[in-house]
Design a protein around this motif. Structure first.
Motif, PDB file in Angstrom:
ATOM      1  N   UNK A  92      83.122  47.207  47.028  1.00 50.34           N
ATOM      2  CA  UNK A  92      82.665  47.444  48.400  1.00 50.34           C
ATOM      3  C   UNK A  92      82.925  46.240  49.295  1.00 50.34           C
ATOM      4  N   UNK A  93      83.106  45.068  48.673  1.00 51.44           N
ATOM      5  CA  UNK A  93      83.336  43.865  49.456  1.00 51.44           C
ATOM      6  C   UNK A  93      82.121  43.441  50.250  1.00 51.44           C
ATOM      7  N   UNK A  94      80.933  43.557  49.642  1.00 52.11           N
ATOM      8  CA  UNK A  94      79.693  43.241  50.347  1.00 52.11           C
ATOM      9  C   UNK A  94      79.082  41.952  49.814  1.00 52.11           C
ATOM     10  N   UNK A  95      78.125  41.428  50.563  1.00 49.62           N
ATOM     11  CA  UNK A  95      77.442  40.181  50.231  1.00 49.62           C
ATOM     12  C   UNK A  95      76.005  40.504  49.841  1.00 49.62           C
ATOM     13  N   UNK A  96      75.690  40.296  48.561  1.00 52.15           N
ATOM     14  CA  UNK A  96      74.346  40.634  48.090  1.00 52.15           C
ATOM     15  C   UNK A  96      73.261  39.688  48.594  1.00 52.15           C
ATOM     16  N   UNK A  97      73.650  38.574  49.165  1.00 53.19           N
ATOM     17  CA  UNK A  97      72.637  37.676  49.711  1.00 53.19           C
ATOM     18  C   UNK A  97      72.029  38.230  50.998  1.00 53.19           C
ATOM     19  N   UNK A  98      72.692  39.210  51.589  1.00 50.23           N
ATOM     20  CA  UNK A  98      72.167  39.856  52.793  1.00 50.23           C
ATOM     21  C   UNK A  98      71.022  40.781  52.387  1.00 50.23           C
ATOM     22  N   UNK A  99      69.863  40.671  53.017  1.00 51.22           N
ATOM     23  CA  UNK A  99      68.721  41.513  52.652  1.00 51.22           C
ATOM     24  C   UNK A  99      69.067  43.004  52.684  1.00 51.22           C
TER      25      UNK A  99
ATOM     26  N   UNK B 195      85.718  56.319  49.162  1.00 49.85           N
ATOM     27  CA  UNK B 195      86.521  56.317  47.937  1.00 49.85           C
ATOM     28  C   UNK B 195      85.799  55.623  46.792  1.00 49.85           C
ATOM     29  N   UNK B 196      85.116  54.532  47.083  1.00 53.85           N
ATOM     30  CA  UNK B 196      84.367  53.824  46.045  1.00 53.85           C
ATOM     31  C   UNK B 196      83.263  54.714  45.486  1.00 53.85           C
ATOM     32  N   UNK B 197      82.526  55.362  46.352  1.00 57.62           N
ATOM     33  CA  UNK B 197      81.422  56.226  45.912  1.00 57.62           C
ATOM     34  C   UNK B 197      81.940  57.359  45.028  1.00 57.62           C
TER      35      UNK B 197
END
Length: 205
Positions: free
Chosen positions: A149-156, A96-98
Motif C-alpha cells: 500500500x505504500x503507507x506509513x504506520x507511524x501515522x495514527x 488491486x492490493x485488496x
C-alpha cells in the motif's frame, strides 16, 4: 564420467523433492478429507513415498501438517510478493492490493490452515506450535500489506486500517470454505477498497 553418474540426481535434491511431494500431498489430503481424515499413511500413499522415508522427514502427523501449511504459505506468499511488486502506482492501486489479499486468503491455503487451527483447539502441543506459526504468518502478511500500500504506520490509524483489511479478507476466506462466495466477496472487497483508499488519504498528513 559414466552416463549413469552424469545423470544421477544428488541425494540432497532427491530428499528435497521427496519432502515437497509429502507436503503437497498433505495439503491435498487436508482439503479433501479434513484433519480427521488425513493420516500419515494416506499422505505417504498420495505422495508415492515409503512410510519409512516419510517418517524420516516428519515423525508425526503434527510435524507433517504444520510443515505443509507453512510450505504452502511460503510458496503462495512468494507469488503474491511478486504480484505486489508488479503493481503500478495509480488511483486503483489500493483496489488491486485488496483484491490480491482476497485471493491470498482463500482457496487451498486457507482451507488447510483452518483444518490445522480447529485441530489445535483440543491439542495443547499442536496449539503452541500453531500459535507460533500464525504469529509469523500474521506479521509477514501485515508487513507485506504495508509495503504494497505504500503507507506509513507511524501515522495514527494506519496500522489499524491495515489490520482491519487483513481481518476482513480472512473472514471472507472462511465464508468461502462453505460455498462459492466469490461474487459476494468481490462486491465487499470493491466497497472496502474504496473505503480504505479514502481513509488512508484522510489519515495521511
Amino acid at each position: 564420467m559414466s552416463s549413469s553418474a552424469a545423470g544421477r540426481v544428488p541425494q540432497g535434491e532427491r530428499s528435497q523433492a521427496m519432502r515437497r511431494r509429502l507436503l503437497d500431498a498433505t495439503v491435498r489430503c487436508l482439503v479433501e478429507y479434513g484433519w480427521s481424515g488425513t493420516s500419515t499413511v494416506l499422505v505417504s500413499e498420495r505422495a508415492g513415498v515409503s512410510r519409512g522415508a516419510q517418517l524420516h522427514h516428519f515423525p508425526t502427523k503434527n510435524h507433517l501438517v504444520l510443515a505443509a501449511v507453512e510450505h504452502l504459505w511460503e510458496s503462495r506468499a512468494e507469488a503474491h510478493r511478486a504480484a505486489f511488486a508488479a503493481l503500478p502506482d495509480g488511483p486503483d492501486k489500493v483496489h488491486r492490493v485488496v483484491h490480491l489479499l482476497g485471493e491470498h486468503f482463500s482457496g487451498d491455503l486457507y482451507t488447510a490452515a483452518l483444518e490445522l487451527w480447529v485441530a489445535a483447539r483440543s491439542d495443547a502441543a499442536l496449539h503452541e506450535a500453531v500459535v507460533r506459526l500464525e504469529q509469523r504468518i500474521g506479521q509477514a502478511a501485515h508487513r507485506r500489506t504495508v509495503e504494497a500500500l505504500g503507507v506509513d504506520e507511524s501515522v495514527p490509524g494506519v496500522r489499524e486500517l491495515v489490520q482491519a483489511t487483513l481481518d476482513l479478507v480472512r473472514g471472507l476466506g472462511l465464508a468461502n470454505t462453505l460455498t462459492d462466495d466469490s461474487a459476494r466477496r468481490a462486491r465487499i472487497l470493491d466497497r472496502w477498497a474504496r473505503t480504505l483508499d479514502q481513509a488512508l488519504r484522510t489519515a495521511t498528513p
